[in-house]
Design a protein around this motif. Structure first.
Motif, PDB file in Angstrom:
ATOM      1  N   ASN A  79     -27.806  -6.492  -3.330  1.00  0.00           N
ATOM      2  CA  ASN A  79     -27.878  -5.112  -3.805  1.00  0.00           C
ATOM      3  C   ASN A  79     -28.745  -4.219  -2.909  1.00  0.00           C
ATOM      4  OD1 ASN A  79     -26.071  -5.433  -5.905  1.00  0.00           O
ATOM      5  ND2 ASN A  79     -27.664  -6.188  -7.314  1.00  0.00           N
ATOM      6  N   GLU A  80     -29.714  -4.828  -2.249  1.00  0.00           N
ATOM      7  CA  GLU A  80     -30.564  -4.030  -1.343  1.00  0.00           C
ATOM      8  C   GLU A  80     -29.902  -3.797   0.008  1.00  0.00           C
ATOM      9  OE1 GLU A  80     -34.233  -6.228  -1.297  1.00  0.00           O
ATOM     10  OE2 GLU A  80     -34.532  -5.826  -3.450  1.00  0.00           O
ATOM     11  N   THR A  81     -29.259  -4.852   0.544  1.00  0.00           N
ATOM     12  CA  THR A  81     -28.719  -4.743   1.915  1.00  0.00           C
ATOM     13  C   THR A  81     -27.236  -4.421   1.929  1.00  0.00           C
ATOM     14  OG1 THR A  81     -28.099  -7.071   1.983  1.00  0.00           O
ATOM     15  CG2 THR A  81     -30.346  -6.508   2.693  1.00  0.00           C
ATOM     16  N   VAL A  85     -25.667 -11.976   2.357  1.00  0.00           N
ATOM     17  CA  VAL A  85     -26.306 -12.565   3.538  1.00  0.00           C
ATOM     18  C   VAL A  85     -26.069 -14.066   3.649  1.00  0.00           C
ATOM     19  CG1 VAL A  85     -28.108 -10.814   3.750  1.00  0.00           C
ATOM     20  CG2 VAL A  85     -28.461 -12.794   2.234  1.00  0.00           C
ATOM     21  N   LYS A  86     -25.747 -14.702   2.525  1.00  0.00           N
ATOM     22  CA  LYS A  86     -25.524 -16.144   2.583  1.00  0.00           C
ATOM     23  C   LYS A  86     -24.073 -16.495   2.926  1.00  0.00           C
ATOM     24  CE  LYS A  86     -26.355 -20.595   0.651  1.00  0.00           C
ATOM     25  NZ  LYS A  86     -27.137 -21.438  -0.223  1.00  0.00           N
ATOM     26  N   ILE A  91     -21.494  -8.304   7.215  1.00  0.00           N
ATOM     27  CA  ILE A  91     -20.396  -7.450   6.744  1.00  0.00           C
ATOM     28  C   ILE A  91     -20.883  -6.603   5.572  1.00  0.00           C
ATOM     29  CG2 ILE A  91     -18.059  -7.432   5.744  1.00  0.00           C
ATOM     30  CD1 ILE A  91     -18.044  -8.547   8.573  1.00  0.00           C
ATOM     31  N   LYS A  92     -20.760  -5.304   5.685  1.00  0.00           N
ATOM     32  CA  LYS A  92     -21.113  -4.412   4.572  1.00  0.00           C
ATOM     33  C   LYS A  92     -20.000  -4.470   3.523  1.00  0.00           C
ATOM     34  CE  LYS A  92     -24.941  -2.850   6.339  1.00  0.00           C
ATOM     35  NZ  LYS A  92     -26.222  -3.304   5.769  1.00  0.00           N
ATOM     36  N   LEU A  93     -20.408  -4.696   2.288  1.00  0.00           N
ATOM     37  CA  LEU A  93     -19.413  -4.854   1.221  1.00  0.00           C
ATOM     38  C   LEU A  93     -18.954  -3.503   0.668  1.00  0.00           C
ATOM     39  CD1 LEU A  93     -21.019  -7.805  -0.783  1.00  0.00           C
ATOM     40  CD2 LEU A  93     -19.287  -7.902   1.021  1.00  0.00           C
ATOM     41  N   VAL A  98     -21.774  -4.008  -6.818  1.00  0.00           N
ATOM     42  CA  VAL A  98     -23.041  -4.327  -7.476  1.00  0.00           C
ATOM     43  C   VAL A  98     -23.045  -5.806  -7.858  1.00  0.00           C
ATOM     44  CG1 VAL A  98     -24.534  -3.877  -9.460  1.00  0.00           C
ATOM     45  CG2 VAL A  98     -23.267  -1.996  -8.379  1.00  0.00           C
ATOM     46  N   ALA A  99     -23.999  -6.539  -7.295  1.00  0.00           N
ATOM     47  CA  ALA A  99     -24.106  -7.968  -7.603  1.00  0.00           C
ATOM     48  C   ALA A  99     -24.813  -8.176  -8.930  1.00  0.00           C
ATOM     49  CB  ALA A  99     -24.864  -8.674  -6.479  1.00  0.00           C
TER      50      ALA A  99
END
Lengths: 388, 388
Positions: A79-81, A85-86, A91-93, A98-99
């Motif tokens: 939600n921050e980036t 990342v894992k 890649i920007k979602l 919203v996770a």
């Protein structure tokens, strides 16, 4: 395309109207799963909900919570980036993804206020590992809207003795909702960087719903087609893994492109024949779609089943699939070996082994009853009845 | 299988009986052509005529005579060594293969005594470069039996403005005989070393004749299936080369397996759609046969069209196909570029360009009107009418 009228509920006809659309309820999409493919699916969907008036912008992504080496929670970092990342780094979602934390967070399911929980979703996208689906469905019972529409992106249904156990049926039966499927030649990392690809939506009866899924997933680089054959589409996604084992064996034996193409063709024939014997509604034309021939090609050219089977043949079958899987796949799992075993049990039980020489031989090679070279020796015998 | 009764001629009912078969005329096979694939075909056939009572053992192979660097004639060397030292070195053809000199040797056609000339053949296998077929047929008029059966292994029919000009039709029309076709994923050098492969025989009406061709070509490592769709089978062998150009471009652009599989699938769809528009008799099921999906896979994985198109894309289209062909193929010729041009002319003439975005785009890239990257940009547009 008009908003799906059949999804309206009395108390919600007047929905938020922040972007000037008509006062008709907008669809709310929740993606259940956030692995590599789930993250790409969320990205595809999120770019469309921003553009389409009949969808809420926000796309909720249900994440199985993990604590990262940094000590941060995965959902917080997403939600921050705006990146997973894992499972899909770099890649920007889309900022409208919203996770939300994992299934085990029971509070989450019980959230009432606002529009953030699965209970307000009108369209659910299932994209978790298949072994978690049974538990997930049990958790969702009573928590979702009765008329929610679902789609499964999950490959890896099981084939039990009594027949294939479709994930779409599991979802439909356990939750009492309609469920489509989306399958195709979809290597997540290639779609993530917007390389051209295709996919197939399989639906049962409601074509308008299928078209709404097509609308939600389509982009210039991701072409989606709907076909009325949910079983055919879903079976393709599973059975191709047996063929990929066969193709990998041919690679390991260094038999050349000609033999490999022949084995892939025979595999496609057996996929078609098996599917049609299981469900008389399955259509030949489905196998010409992305879920059929294209996914088969991708899987036999580069997939993990192919890779491990190649190593198995190169070692003359002296190292087991389990051993090679652990060594080569870094924790990822093969589907082909277990699917071949399941399909073999069905064929054996029904007296159909001789009609499916390729499926049968793959299993017998996997368990060590036949040497890897049998993949071409045994495929030479044509099926005893005409399956084409 | 019973000998083909319909091939009997009154004066030849009592034929030679050296191997104790019934006194029914045995088929005599002549292979017209002796290149790489022709030599492999002769080898396949020769191993079967030895085993099957209803065929004369001897297989005549018509060789375009050449003088080798050693000063010896090619036919003499083939007959002495039992190898086609020029086009298939290292492979024994079978001692019952007899090489005869080339078409230009008019005396050969006029030979009367014995059983060695084409005039006594009852089954003719055509496997020459397609550009020679018109002249060859003209030379054969009046020299062959009126009820001889023919089969064409020649890929590379032309697509003229008025429609496809099938090699099988050329043979049928010019010689007044029935003509089947045999196509498939057939890399000659792989079949020569007896690697497993498949092929498809296309026939028009006479199923018994088709089964006789299947019998003549089949072996444990070469599986042949007959389908009643001569045009569909023959068109596959030609149109796949356009798709291979597209696949090669994707390789050169390094778009990955996913995009390549999607492009191959779209190509297969256009092959099917074009064939069905040209001949309403064409069957969808033909494209599941070796001549369809398997040959497409082989050609897009390793063929010469793919190879040159890959180089073309890597050079951003700055070096022409002609130049790259000369550099990369050592005298072999590309089919895809000319076939794309021919098909484009038909599509343009009939107002069908938009229905075939892949075929159209391949041609426009080949002639430099579009950059290689257009292969994925343009394929994004779905055909305007549903072709599936």
């Amino acid at each position: 395309m008009a908003p799906a009228q059949e999804q309206l509920e009395g108390e919600q006809i007047v929905a938020s109207n922040e972007d000037g659309a008509n006062c008709i309820e907008k669809s709310r999409v929740t993606v259940i799963g956030s692995g590599n493919w789930g993250s790409v699916a969320a990205k595809l969907i999120a770019s469309n909900t921003l553009k389409l008036d009949s969808f809420h912008d926000e796309v909720r992504m249900w994440v199985y919570e993990e604590v990262l080496p940094s000590g941060n929670k995965l959902t917080n970092v997403i939600n921050e980036t705006n990146e997973n990342v894992k499972y899909l780094p770099g890649i920007k979602l889309g900022k409208n993804v919203v996770a939300d934390p994992d299934l085990e967070n029971a509070d989450f399911l019980d959230l009432v206020g606002g529009d953030i929980a699965v209970k307000d979703a009108t369209m659910l996208v299932f994209v978790t590992p298949h072994q978690f689906m049974d538990a997930i469905c049990k958790r969702l019972v009573g928590k979702i809207k009765p008329d929610v529409e679902a789609i499964s992106l999950i490959k890896g249904m099981e084939v039990k003795m009594e027949g294939p156990c479709m994930i779409s049926s599991l979802i439909s039966d356990q939750l009492g909702i309609n469920c489509c499927v989306l399958m195709g030649a979809n290597i997540a990392n290639e779609i993530a960087v917007e390389k051209f690809s295709e996919a197939t939506v399989g639906f049962r009866e409601n074509k308008e719903v299928a078209e709404r899924w097509v609308l939600l997933f389509s982009s210039p680089y991701f072409q989606v087609t709907a076909v009325q054959d949910v079983e055919g589409v879903e079976l393709c996604g599973t059975l191709k893994n047996i063929v990929a084992i066969a193709a990998g064996l041919v690679d390991g034996l260094e038999m050349g492109n000609n033999t490999k193409a022949a084995i892939m063709r025979i595999g496609l024939r057996e996929m078609r024949a098996f599917s049609k014997l299981m469900f008389s509604s399955v259509r030949d034309s489905t196998f010409f779609e992305s879920c059929g021939v294209a996914d088969l090609i991708t899987t036999c050219m580069g997939g993990r089943n192919r890779k491990v089977a190649e190593a198995f043949a190169k070692n003359q079958g002296k190292r087991s699939f389990d051993e090679l899987e652990a060594e080569l796949l870094q924790g990822q799992k093969l589907q082909g070996v277990s699917t071949a075993k399941e399909v073999y049990a069905v064929l054996s039980n029904r007296g159909w082994l001789e009609m499916f020489p390729l499926f049968t031989t793959v299993h017998e090679i996997c368990v060590g009853r036949l040497p890897p070279t049998a993949i071409v020796e045994y495929s030479e015998h044509k099926p005893k009845c005409c399956l084409a």
